[in-house]
Design a protein around this motif. Structure first.
Motif, PDB file in Angstrom:
ATOM      1  N   CYS A 127       0.806  -1.231   0.000  1.00 43.87           N
ATOM      2  CA  CYS A 127       0.000   0.000   0.000  1.00 43.87           C
ATOM      3  C   CYS A 127       0.837   1.278   0.000  1.00 43.87           C
ATOM      4  CB  CYS A 127      -0.940  -0.001   1.203  1.00 43.87           C
ATOM      5  SG  CYS A 127      -2.210  -1.282   1.109  1.00 43.87           S
ATOM      6  N   TYR A 128       1.926   1.308   0.763  1.00 41.13           N
ATOM      7  CA  TYR A 128       2.667   2.554   0.914  1.00 41.13           C
ATOM      8  C   TYR A 128       3.892   2.642   0.012  1.00 41.13           C
ATOM      9  CZ  TYR A 128      -0.356   3.887   4.689  1.00 41.13           C
ATOM     10  OH  TYR A 128      -1.453   4.249   5.410  1.00 41.13           O
ATOM     11  N   PHE A 129       4.606   1.544  -0.160  1.00 45.86           N
ATOM     12  CA  PHE A 129       5.825   1.615  -0.954  1.00 45.86           C
ATOM     13  C   PHE A 129       5.584   1.351  -2.426  1.00 45.86           C
ATOM     14  CE2 PHE A 129       7.303   0.802   3.356  1.00 45.86           C
ATOM     15  CZ  PHE A 129       8.184   1.862   3.501  1.00 45.86           C
ATOM     16  N   ARG A 130       4.626   0.480  -2.726  1.00 44.28           N
ATOM     17  CA  ARG A 130       4.335   0.207  -4.132  1.00 44.28           C
ATOM     18  C   ARG A 130       3.146   1.018  -4.625  1.00 44.28           C
ATOM     19  NH1 ARG A 130       5.571  -5.977  -3.253  1.00 44.28           N
ATOM     20  NH2 ARG A 130       7.823  -5.870  -3.536  1.00 44.28           N
ATOM     21  N   GLY A 131       2.440   1.681  -3.720  1.00 48.36           N
ATOM     22  CA  GLY A 131       1.338   2.546  -4.101  1.00 48.36           C
ATOM     23  C   GLY A 131       0.087   1.830  -4.563  1.00 48.36           C
ATOM     24  N   SER A 133      -3.617   0.194  -4.466  1.00 51.73           N
ATOM     25  CA  SER A 133      -4.880   0.459  -3.772  1.00 51.73           C
ATOM     26  C   SER A 133      -5.175  -0.726  -2.862  1.00 51.73           C
ATOM     27  CB  SER A 133      -6.007   0.625  -4.790  1.00 51.73           C
ATOM     28  OG  SER A 133      -6.271  -0.619  -5.419  1.00 51.73           O
ATOM     29  N   VAL A 134      -6.170  -0.569  -2.005  1.00 54.34           N
ATOM     30  CA  VAL A 134      -6.554  -1.650  -1.099  1.00 54.34           C
ATOM     31  C   VAL A 134      -6.959  -2.890  -1.905  1.00 54.34           C
ATOM     32  CG1 VAL A 134      -8.260  -2.363   0.626  1.00 54.34           C
ATOM     33  CG2 VAL A 134      -7.193  -0.114   0.789  1.00 54.34           C
ATOM     34  N   ALA A 135      -7.727  -2.686  -2.952  1.00 54.98           N
ATOM     35  CA  ALA A 135      -8.177  -3.808  -3.784  1.00 54.98           C
ATOM     36  C   ALA A 135      -6.988  -4.486  -4.481  1.00 54.98           C
ATOM     37  CB  ALA A 135      -9.195  -3.337  -4.815  1.00 54.98           C
ATOM     38  N   GLU A 136      -6.069  -3.676  -5.029  1.00 53.03           N
ATOM     39  CA  GLU A 136      -4.893  -4.244  -5.698  1.00 53.03           C
ATOM     40  C   GLU A 136      -4.022  -5.014  -4.715  1.00 53.03           C
ATOM     41  OE1 GLU A 136      -4.190  -0.823  -9.127  1.00 53.03           O
ATOM     42  OE2 GLU A 136      -3.312  -0.573  -7.136  1.00 53.03           O
ATOM     43  N   ALA A 137      -3.831  -4.446  -3.531  1.00 52.34           N
ATOM     44  CA  ALA A 137      -3.032  -5.117  -2.508  1.00 52.34           C
ATOM     45  C   ALA A 137      -3.680  -6.433  -2.106  1.00 52.34           C
ATOM     46  CB  ALA A 137      -2.849  -4.213  -1.295  1.00 52.34           C
ATOM     47  N   GLY A 138      -4.996  -6.429  -1.981  1.00 52.53           N
ATOM     48  CA  GLY A 138      -5.719  -7.652  -1.634  1.00 52.53           C
ATOM     49  C   GLY A 138      -5.521  -8.738  -2.683  1.00 52.53           C
TER      50      GLY A 138
END
Length: 170
Positions: A127-131, A133-138
């Protein structure tokens, strides 16, 4: 070197060398030669201070990372002092931005991230280093978006506590 000393260093290398290498690469701005030097010097210090490698005295990996960070800072300071020289006239000031504090803070945050659980670290990286979104991270982590939100919340709290313990105002 005794057999027990050899075994200890082999175990230290097997357990921590890959992570230490990655950390040293970040410290040196991806300079492989300098990173190798830092890893080697850190492991030499570990050999010289074998008594410190007892887990009952704290995390061995944290100690190794701290030694590597101090070596990198010492190297930077030495290079800076060697490049300074006296001049007859004060040069005109150029409004150059000094990123030293930001760099040191980023090292401290990277070091603090290593103390988090793998799940908490993974959501913060996404979320913070690769930027992401919540959905993408999920999707990347294979977990529901709600879990990403929850883990991010608790990971940030844990990170804040670690940084406060280390004297960094968060």
């Amino acid at each position: 070197m005794s057999d027990s000393g050899t075994a200890l260093m082999q175990q230290l290398y097997d357990e921590h060398a890959a992570a230490l290498w990655g950390y040293c690469l970040r410290l040196t701005g991806q300079d492989h030669a300098r990173a190798e030097d830092l890893v080697q010097e850190t492991l030499i210090r570990a050999w010289r201070h074998r008594a410190r490698l007892d887990e009952s005295q704290g995390s061995v990996r944290a100690w190794l990372f701290t030694v590597a960070r101090h070596l990198a800072i010492d190297e930077w300071r030495t290079k800076r002092s060697q490049s300074e020289f006296s001049v007859a006239e004060v040069p005109e000031s150029r409004e150059a931005t000094d990123h030293t504090d930001q760099l040191l803070l980023s090292w401290m945050v990277a070091d603090a991230l290593l103390s988090l659980s793998a799940d908490h670290r993974a959501v913060l990286v996404e979320c913070y280093f690769r930027g992401a979104s919540v959905a993408e991270a999920g999707r990347t982590l294979g977990i529901p978006a709600g879990t990403v939100k929850s883990r991010t919340h608790y990971a940030l709290r844990a990170l804040r506590l670690v940084l406060q313990e280390r004297g960094v105002s968060a």
